[in-house]
Design a protein around this motif. Sequence first.
Motif, PDB file in Angstrom:
ATOM      1  N   SER A  49       0.753  -1.397   0.057  1.00 20.55           N
ATOM      2  CA  SER A  49       0.019  -0.416  -0.483  1.00 20.55           C
ATOM      3  C   SER A  49       0.852   1.130  -0.409  1.00 20.55           C
ATOM      4  CB  SER A  49      -1.179  -0.352   1.313  1.00 20.55           C
ATOM      5  OG  SER A  49      -2.043   1.462   0.986  1.00 20.55           O
ATOM      6  N   VAL A  50       1.504   1.426   0.541  1.00 21.66           N
ATOM      7  CA  VAL A  50       3.094   2.838   1.019  1.00 21.66           C
ATOM      8  C   VAL A  50       2.755   2.285  -0.746  1.00 21.66           C
ATOM      9  CG1 VAL A  50       4.942   3.251   2.019  1.00 21.66           C
ATOM     10  CG2 VAL A  50       2.715   2.217   3.162  1.00 21.66           C
ATOM     11  N   LEU A  51       4.077   1.570  -0.867  1.00 19.85           N
ATOM     12  CA  LEU A  51       5.178   1.372  -2.407  1.00 19.85           C
ATOM     13  C   LEU A  51       3.474   1.988  -3.665  1.00 19.85           C
ATOM     14  CD1 LEU A  51       6.956   0.737  -4.101  1.00 19.85           C
ATOM     15  CD2 LEU A  51       6.248  -1.445  -4.230  1.00 19.85           C
ATOM     16  N   THR A  52       2.413   1.745  -3.733  1.00 20.88           N
ATOM     17  CA  THR A  52       1.709   2.337  -4.281  1.00 20.88           C
ATOM     18  C   THR A  52       1.374   3.588  -4.605  1.00 20.88           C
ATOM     19  OG1 THR A  52      -0.363   1.441  -3.046  1.00 20.88           O
ATOM     20  CG2 THR A  52       0.443  -0.194  -5.378  1.00 20.88           C
ATOM     21  N   SER A  53       1.134   4.524  -2.563  1.00 21.43           N
ATOM     22  CA  SER A  53       0.920   5.051  -2.748  1.00 21.43           C
ATOM     23  C   SER A  53       1.818   6.258  -2.926  1.00 21.43           C
ATOM     24  CB  SER A  53       0.467   5.281  -1.363  1.00 21.43           C
ATOM     25  OG  SER A  53       1.410   6.227  -0.394  1.00 21.43           O
ATOM     26  N   ARG A  54       3.220   5.641  -2.915  1.00 21.81           N
ATOM     27  CA  ARG A  54       4.279   6.454  -3.381  1.00 21.81           C
ATOM     28  C   ARG A  54       4.441   6.692  -4.320  1.00 21.81           C
ATOM     29  NH1 ARG A  54       9.965   4.434  -0.415  1.00 21.81           N
ATOM     30  NH2 ARG A  54      10.659   6.898  -1.314  1.00 21.81           N
ATOM     31  N   ALA A  55       3.816   6.035  -5.794  1.00 20.17           N
ATOM     32  CA  ALA A  55       3.878   5.733  -7.057  1.00 20.17           C
ATOM     33  C   ALA A  55       2.844   6.208  -7.409  1.00 20.17           C
ATOM     34  CB  ALA A  55       3.957   4.339  -7.591  1.00 20.17           C
ATOM     35  N   SER A  56       2.333   7.893  -6.629  1.00 24.64           N
ATOM     36  CA  SER A  56       0.784   8.545  -6.671  1.00 24.64           C
ATOM     37  C   SER A  56      -0.499   7.709  -7.542  1.00 24.64           C
ATOM     38  CB  SER A  56       1.295   9.521  -7.860  1.00 24.64           C
ATOM     39  OG  SER A  56       2.378  10.624  -6.726  1.00 24.64           O
ATOM     40  N   PHE A  57      -0.223   6.865  -6.592  1.00 24.73           N
ATOM     41  CA  PHE A  57      -1.133   5.784  -7.405  1.00 24.73           C
ATOM     42  C   PHE A  57      -2.098   6.163  -5.981  1.00 24.73           C
ATOM     43  CE2 PHE A  57      -4.624   2.111  -7.555  1.00 24.73           C
ATOM     44  CZ  PHE A  57      -4.629   2.325  -8.306  1.00 24.73           C
ATOM     45  N   ASP A  58      -3.947   6.913  -6.284  1.00 28.59           N
ATOM     46  CA  ASP A  58      -4.692   7.724  -5.001  1.00 28.59           C
ATOM     47  C   ASP A  58      -5.802   6.960  -4.502  1.00 28.59           C
ATOM     48  OD1 ASP A  58      -6.124   7.796  -7.540  1.00 28.59           O
ATOM     49  OD2 ASP A  58      -6.717   9.581  -7.203  1.00 28.59           O
ATOM     50  N   ARG A  59      -5.557   5.380  -5.252  1.00 28.00           N
ATOM     51  CA  ARG A  59      -6.197   4.894  -4.586  1.00 28.00           C
ATOM     52  C   ARG A  59      -5.798   3.910  -4.184  1.00 28.00           C
ATOM     53  NH1 ARG A  59      -7.681   5.766 -10.079  1.00 28.00           N
ATOM     54  NH2 ARG A  59      -7.161   4.068 -10.149  1.00 28.00           N
ATOM     55  N   GLY A  60      -5.448   4.358  -2.672  1.00 26.49           N
ATOM     56  CA  GLY A  60      -4.258   3.210  -2.498  1.00 26.49           C
ATOM     57  C   GLY A  60      -5.486   1.491  -1.206  1.00 26.49           C
ATOM     58  N   MET A  61      -4.819   0.843  -0.692  1.00 30.06           N
ATOM     59  CA  MET A  61      -5.630   0.184   0.002  1.00 30.06           C
ATOM     60  C   MET A  61      -5.805   1.400   1.637  1.00 30.06           C
ATOM     61  SD  MET A  61      -3.633  -3.131  -0.253  1.00 30.06           S
ATOM     62  CE  MET A  61      -5.185  -4.649   0.594  1.00 30.06           C
ATOM     63  N   SER A  62      -7.548   1.442   1.938  1.00 32.13           N
ATOM     64  CA  SER A  62      -7.905   1.835   3.407  1.00 32.13           C
ATOM     65  C   SER A  62      -7.859   0.931   4.554  1.00 32.13           C
ATOM     66  CB  SER A  62      -9.234   1.996   2.854  1.00 32.13           C
ATOM     67  OG  SER A  62     -10.307   0.168   2.897  1.00 32.13           O
ATOM     68  N   ALA A  63      -7.816   1.113   5.156  1.00 38.46           N
ATOM     69  CA  ALA A  63      -7.553   0.622   7.028  1.00 38.46           C
ATOM     70  C   ALA A  63      -8.531  -0.825   6.767  1.00 38.46           C
ATOM     71  CB  ALA A  63      -7.662   1.039   7.897  1.00 38.46           C
ATOM     72  N   ALA A  64      -9.866  -0.592   6.038  1.00 37.16           N
ATOM     73  CA  ALA A  64     -10.281  -1.692   6.050  1.00 37.16           C
ATOM     74  C   ALA A  64      -9.928  -3.187   5.506  1.00 37.16           C
ATOM     75  CB  ALA A  64     -12.316  -1.494   5.573  1.00 37.16           C
ATOM     76  N   ASP A  65      -9.233  -2.265   3.630  1.00 40.64           N
ATOM     77  CA  ASP A  65      -8.803  -3.612   3.266  1.00 40.64           C
ATOM     78  C   ASP A  65      -7.479  -4.503   3.453  1.00 40.64           C
ATOM     79  OD1 ASP A  65     -10.545  -2.672   0.809  1.00 40.64           O
ATOM     80  OD2 ASP A  65      -9.043  -0.931   0.057  1.00 40.64           O
ATOM     81  N   LEU A  66      -6.732  -3.487   4.643  1.00 46.78           N
ATOM     82  CA  LEU A  66      -5.203  -3.433   4.733  1.00 46.78           C
ATOM     83  C   LEU A  66      -6.145  -5.226   6.406  1.00 46.78           C
ATOM     84  CD1 LEU A  66      -3.673  -0.924   5.081  1.00 46.78           C
ATOM     85  CD2 LEU A  66      -3.060  -2.804   3.894  1.00 46.78           C
ATOM     86  N   ALA A  67      -7.571  -4.540   6.810  1.00 43.82           N
ATOM     87  CA  ALA A  67      -7.384  -5.436   8.312  1.00 43.82           C
ATOM     88  C   ALA A  67      -7.991  -6.518   7.650  1.00 43.82           C
ATOM     89  CB  ALA A  67      -8.811  -4.315   8.992  1.00 43.82           C
ATOM     90  N   ALA A  68      -8.375  -6.951   6.516  1.00 42.82           N
ATOM     91  CA  ALA A  68      -8.614  -8.093   5.799  1.00 42.82           C
ATOM     92  C   ALA A  68      -7.718  -8.207   5.904  1.00 42.82           C
ATOM     93  CB  ALA A  68      -9.575  -7.906   4.911  1.00 42.82           C
ATOM     94  N   ALA A  69      -6.608  -8.185   5.209  1.00 42.57           N
ATOM     95  CA  ALA A  69      -5.307  -9.509   6.049  1.00 42.57           C
ATOM     96  C   ALA A  69      -5.147  -9.031   6.675  1.00 42.57           C
ATOM     97  CB  ALA A  69      -3.851  -8.749   5.034  1.00 42.57           C
ATOM     98  N   LEU A  70      -5.374  -9.924   8.048  1.00 41.26           N
ATOM     99  CA  LEU A  70      -5.383 -10.110   9.339  1.00 41.26           C
ATOM    100  C   LEU A  70      -6.333 -11.064   9.874  1.00 41.26           C
ATOM    101  CD1 LEU A  70      -3.413 -10.484  11.287  1.00 41.26           C
ATOM    102  CD2 LEU A  70      -4.185  -7.840  11.931  1.00 41.26           C
ATOM    103  N   PRO A  71      -7.095 -12.063   9.013  1.00 39.79           N
ATOM    104  CA  PRO A  71      -8.506 -13.241   9.594  1.00 39.79           C
ATOM    105  C   PRO A  71      -8.017 -13.274  10.648  1.00 39.79           C
ATOM    106  CG  PRO A  71      -6.776 -13.788   7.516  1.00 39.79           C
ATOM    107  CD  PRO A  71      -6.448 -12.479   7.981  1.00 39.79           C
ATOM    108  N   ILE A  72      -8.803 -12.513  11.729  1.00 46.39           N
ATOM    109  CA  ILE A  72      -8.987 -13.159  13.095  1.00 46.39           C
ATOM    110  C   ILE A  72     -10.493 -12.945  13.585  1.00 46.39           C
ATOM    111  CG2 ILE A  72      -8.624 -12.138  15.316  1.00 46.39           C
ATOM    112  CD1 ILE A  72      -6.523 -10.533  14.598  1.00 46.39           C
ATOM    113  N   ALA A  73     -10.734 -14.169  14.212  1.00 49.03           N
ATOM    114  CA  ALA A  73     -11.988 -15.037  14.681  1.00 49.03           C
ATOM    115  C   ALA A  73     -12.122 -14.749  16.316  1.00 49.03           C
ATOM    116  CB  ALA A  73     -12.724 -16.024  13.762  1.00 49.03           C
ATOM    117  N   GLY A  74     -13.539 -14.072  16.461  1.00 46.83           N
ATOM    118  CA  GLY A  74     -13.838 -14.426  18.113  1.00 46.83           C
ATOM    119  C   GLY A  74     -14.192 -15.990  18.137  1.00 46.83           C
ATOM    120  N   THR A  75     -14.871 -16.184  18.909  1.00 50.30           N
ATOM    121  CA  THR A  75     -14.548 -17.667  20.041  1.00 50.30           C
ATOM    122  C   THR A  75     -16.287 -17.357  20.069  1.00 50.30           C
ATOM    123  OG1 THR A  75     -14.257 -17.105  22.345  1.00 50.30           O
ATOM    124  CG2 THR A  75     -12.360 -18.729  20.944  1.00 50.30           C
TER     125      THR A  75
END
Length: 171
Positions: free
Chosen positions: A145-171
């Motif tokens: 996400s940082v790399l794409t934003s540094r490349a001036s791509f303005d539609r970077g990942m949101s916090a929700a997008d990044l949170a999906a990369a960390l799938p955690i489930a409650g019990t």
Amino acid sequence: MALFEERSFGDVTVKEIAAAARVFPNQITHHFGSKDALYVGSAFGLLLRQSERLREAGHGAATPGNLGRTLASTAMSMTSLSVVVGAMAVARANPSVQPAVDAGLTVLFRQSSGYLRTVLRDRGWKAGLGVDRSVRIFWSAVFGSVLTSRASFDRGMSAADLAAALPIAGT
């Protein structure tokens, strides 16, 4: 670390680094081997210092989803990420500093995995892909996400997008 956080790699000279450290320039190159090696070491030192914010931010997360969003938004606010992405680019062009990148990533992943294991154990949650894999995917998504934003791509990942990369489930 402060010089590289404030300015780009190419804008900081060894002479300035030496002056800030109150040493002679040849002491910098003697100890670190090169400006590239110093940059990589500084970048990861800064990242590891700033990653402590993740522990603090995640402390109050009441749900697995909230933890993922909190960690993602906190990570994306860390100024060190841009420096680390730059250091990875320097290492790509200079293979002699690649071991320092490997070492920095190893420490980052190990510390992040330890933190996540503790949180999951204390709260009775589970990581859907396993802790180590989830941590690697999360940080890879953050760096991407940082790399794409540094490349001036303005539609970077949101916090929700990044949170999906960390799938955690409650019990």
